[in-house]
Design an enzyme around this catalytic site. Structure first.
Site, PDB file in Angstrom:
ATOM      1  N   LYS A  27      42.118   1.819 -26.191  1.00 26.14           N
ATOM      2  CA  LYS A  27      41.008   2.132 -26.852  1.00 26.14           C
ATOM      3  C   LYS A  27      40.911   1.518 -28.071  1.00 26.14           C
ATOM      4  O   LYS A  27      42.066   1.160 -28.726  1.00 26.14           O
ATOM      5  CB  LYS A  27      41.107   3.773 -27.128  1.00 26.14           C
ATOM      6  CG  LYS A  27      40.471   4.652 -25.965  1.00 26.14           C
ATOM      7  CD  LYS A  27      40.917   6.122 -26.385  1.00 26.14           C
ATOM      8  CE  LYS A  27      40.520   6.807 -25.003  1.00 26.14           C
ATOM      9  NZ  LYS A  27      38.859   6.936 -24.777  1.00 26.14           N
ATOM     10  N   ASP A  78      43.468  15.381 -25.252  1.00 24.29           N
ATOM     11  CA  ASP A  78      42.738  15.056 -23.818  1.00 24.29           C
ATOM     12  C   ASP A  78      43.371  15.908 -22.788  1.00 24.29           C
ATOM     13  O   ASP A  78      43.150  15.839 -21.614  1.00 24.29           O
ATOM     14  CB  ASP A  78      42.985  13.508 -23.669  1.00 24.29           C
ATOM     15  CG  ASP A  78      41.895  12.997 -22.640  1.00 24.29           C
ATOM     16  OD1 ASP A  78      40.862  13.589 -22.689  1.00 24.29           O
ATOM     17  OD2 ASP A  78      42.197  11.766 -22.257  1.00 24.29           O
ATOM     18  N   ARG A 128      39.341  11.278 -14.135  1.00 24.11           N
ATOM     19  CA  ARG A 128      38.970  11.678 -12.838  1.00 24.11           C
ATOM     20  C   ARG A 128      39.956  11.027 -11.827  1.00 24.11           C
ATOM     21  O   ARG A 128      39.952  11.725 -10.908  1.00 24.11           O
ATOM     22  CB  ARG A 128      37.646  10.689 -12.543  1.00 24.11           C
ATOM     23  CG  ARG A 128      37.837   9.113 -12.592  1.00 24.11           C
ATOM     24  CD  ARG A 128      36.255   8.518 -13.115  1.00 24.11           C
ATOM     25  NE  ARG A 128      36.043   8.561 -14.438  1.00 24.11           N
ATOM     26  CZ  ARG A 128      34.877   8.042 -14.917  1.00 24.11           C
ATOM     27  NH1 ARG A 128      33.952   7.606 -14.268  1.00 24.11           N
ATOM     28  NH2 ARG A 128      34.414   8.162 -16.448  1.00 24.11           N
TER      29      ARG A 128
HETATM   30  N1  BES Z   1      39.584  11.241 -22.748  1.00 25.47           N
HETATM   31  C1  BES Z   1      38.259  10.126 -22.649  1.00 25.47           C
HETATM   32  C2  BES Z   1      37.012  10.929 -22.944  1.00 25.47           C
HETATM   33  C3  BES Z   1      36.896  11.485 -24.329  1.00 25.47           C
HETATM   34  C4  BES Z   1      36.117  10.933 -25.357  1.00 25.47           C
HETATM   35  C5  BES Z   1      37.116  12.716 -24.764  1.00 25.47           C
HETATM   36  C6  BES Z   1      35.897  11.283 -26.466  1.00 25.47           C
HETATM   37  C7  BES Z   1      36.738  12.996 -25.975  1.00 25.47           C
HETATM   38  C8  BES Z   1      36.238  12.620 -26.784  1.00 25.47           C
HETATM   39  C9  BES Z   1      38.279   9.573 -21.416  1.00 25.47           C
HETATM   40  O1  BES Z   1      39.458   9.326 -20.455  1.00 25.47           O
HETATM   41  C10 BES Z   1      37.615   8.412 -21.498  1.00 25.47           C
HETATM   42  O2  BES Z   1      38.086   7.648 -21.971  1.00 25.47           O
HETATM   43  N2  BES Z   1      36.355   8.306 -20.775  1.00 25.47           N
HETATM   44  C11 BES Z   1      35.631   6.959 -21.189  1.00 25.47           C
HETATM   45  C12 BES Z   1      35.118   6.589 -19.716  1.00 25.47           C
HETATM   46  C13 BES Z   1      34.561   5.065 -19.358  1.00 25.47           C
HETATM   47  C14 BES Z   1      35.838   4.190 -19.453  1.00 25.47           C
HETATM   48  C15 BES Z   1      33.911   4.949 -18.209  1.00 25.47           C
HETATM   49  C16 BES Z   1      34.642   7.090 -21.992  1.00 25.47           C
HETATM   50  O3  BES Z   1      33.972   8.062 -22.061  1.00 25.47           O
HETATM   51  O4  BES Z   1      34.459   6.108 -22.658  1.00 25.47           O
HETATM   52 ZN    ZN Z   2      40.921  10.745 -21.264  1.00 26.39          ZN
HETATM   53 MN    MN Z   3      40.345   7.576 -21.148  1.00 26.99          MN
END
Ligand code: BES
Ligand code: ZN
Ligand code: MN
Length: 483
Positions: free
Chosen positions: A260, A271, A334
């Protein structure tokens, strides 16, 4: 915060602030009416008016708290008004808050007390230099009621709820160097003192079960992945089919090799909010001795980049036997849920499974920070969740599970891939989890937008961890699945 229920005639303790909750348009006596008129105080929801040394009032400080229109006032109104009263005087230097409610019967008095308990939550264990005058001074709340015994009885399960929400908020607030999977598991294990049964599975046990999906996420971390299994058997028939809850517990999500951006990455300590909510739910079920058999399963991992981390392109074999091509290591939640949900239905054969997860940024794009997304393959379950969410002030919005999007997660070389692209990102994440439910009635709550608020406009939820999910699930269980 000490909570007491008292009769109107009981003597006012020294260093008390008096809060009087008033309806919009209700008439005030002489001086107060003048003060209200001089500050546009009408009694509308959320308004407060501070009056120092009021004539004819014993307390040195009186706060009028608006509760809106009388005919729309209910238990939630009492709760919110009480929380607003607390915020108005919390750092005044006074030590007791005395609350006078318009309808001071037991039920409203108990909900007002809950409002103060939730509003006064603070996570301050890591502050060593906060000046005393910045710290809240109110340590006791007296709720004036016409029915002390009734209020005490009504408050007992709400006190258990407040304890549980605080437990969840503490878990979610803890920094990730302190709360890694094994530490989370230890804190859950300690809930055995409430009468819960807690089993912790480590990596060898999960390996033996074939949980290659969950383990793949955790393999780049030096912290061992854990699966916590929490059971509450409160039904008359201890062997009756349980209801089940599964939580995403990513104690820190760097994104892994698909790392990230630095900006805001610290938020990813949150998370594990889904696992935190499930742990809090089990806490309140035990705390109020709910007449239900329930299972809570937490998938606890840390998602780190490392020489041993899983990679985009890897193929993982889940406990279900289904294989998953990893496209993005940041779509890790997931993968954790895939094994936790499969294990849950396989071992416990529950009536239903509700999973909670801070799963996608896409749900925040779709619904913002007030509503969580609710996906379900079962109308009755979805209806029960949404009804409970509305009464508890933890709103949910039903989202679709369109079959035609399911192919978006088909893979060229494995049974599926772990992302379906940007369009409908929260939906394809839900469709992914659905492939691990084995047809059991199931709902998935995407709480990425609601697990924390920064800042918060909800008076019962201070800035930071909200504990979202504990209240709505507790309400649903109480109203639909007990007895
Ligand atoms: N933990 C994140 C989702 C998230 C984002 C929670 C912002 C709270 C605030 C999750 O694991 C994630 O990174 N999801 C990605 C999925 C993508 C790579 C398909 C996302 O939402 O960008
Ligand atoms: Zn996550
Ligand atoms: Mn993630």
């Amino acid at each position: 915060m000490d909570i007491e229920f008292v009769a109107a005639a009981s003597p006012l303790p020294a260093k008390s602030a008096l809060a009087r909750i008033v309806f919009e348009g209700s008439s005030l006596d002489g001086d107060l009416a003048q003060a209200a008129a001089a500050s546009r105080f009408t009694g509308a929801k959320g308004q407060t008016l501070d009056i120092l040394s009021p004539r004819g009032v014993e307390a040195a400080r009186l706060v009028l708290v608006g509760a809106g229109k009388a005919d729309a006032y209910d238990a939630m109104g009492a709760e919110t008004a009480a929380a607003n009263a607390y915020h108005a005087v919390k750092t005044s230097g006074l030590t007791t808050l005395r609350l006078e409610l318009p309808n001071g019967g037991g039920k409203n008095a108990a909900r007002a007390a809950l409002g103060v308990r939730l509003a006064s939550y603070r996570f301050d264990k890591y502050r060593t230099k906060e000046p005393a005058e910045k710290k809240p001074s109110i340590v006791r709340t007296q709720v004036v009621t016409t029915g002390v015994d009734g209020a005490l009885a009504d408050f007992a399960p709400l006190a258990a709820l407040a304890d549980a929400v605080s437990f969840t908020r503490d878990l979610v607030s803890e920094p990730p160097n302190v709360l890694y999977p094994a530490e989370f598991a230890r804190r859950v294990k300690a809930l055995q003192s409430l009468g819960l049964e807690v089993e912790i599975l480590g990596e060898p046990e999960m390996m033996a079960l074939g949980m290659g999906s969950l383990l793949g996420v955790g393999q780049g971390s030096i912290r061992e992945s854990q699966l916590a299994v929490i059971r509450w058997n409160g039904a008359a028939d201890k062997s009756a089919q349980p209801i089940a809850f599964v939580g995403k517990g990513v104690c820190f999500d760097t994104g892994g090799i698909s790392i990230k951006p630095a900006d805001g990455m610290e938020d990813m300590k949150w998370d594990m909010g889904g696992a935190g909510a499930v742990a809090g739910l089990m806490h309140v079920l035990a705390g109020r001795k709910a007449k239900v058999n329930a299972v809570g399963i937490l998938g606890l991992v840390e998602n780190m980049p490392d020489g041993n981390a899983y990679r985009p392109g890897d193929v993982l074999t889940s406990m279900s036997g289904q294989t998953i091509e990893v496209i993005n290591t940041d779509a890790e939640g997931r993968l954790v849920l895939a094994d936790a949900v499969w294990y849950c239905q396989d071992r416990f054969k529950p009536k239903f499974i509700v999973d909670l997860a801070t799963l996608t940024g896409a749900i925040i794009v779709a619904l913002g920070n007030d509503l969580a997304g609710c996906y379900s393959n079962n109308e009755e379950l979805a209806g029960n969740l949404i009804a409970a969410s509305n009464t508890e002030g933890e709103p949910l919005w039903r989202m679709p599970l369109p079959a035609q999007y399911d192919k978006n997660i088909d893979s060229m070389i494995a049974d599926m891939k772990n992302t379906g692209g940007r369009p409908g990102g929260s939906i394809t994440a839900a469709l992914f989890i659905q492939r691990f439910t084995n047809g059991v009635p199931w709902a998935h709550l995407d709480i990425a937008g609601t697990a924390w608020k920064k800042p918060s406009a909800v008076p019962t939820s201070p800035d930071g961890a909200t504990g979202y999910g504990v209240r709505l699930l507790n309400r649903m269980v109480a109203e639909k699945y007990e007895g």
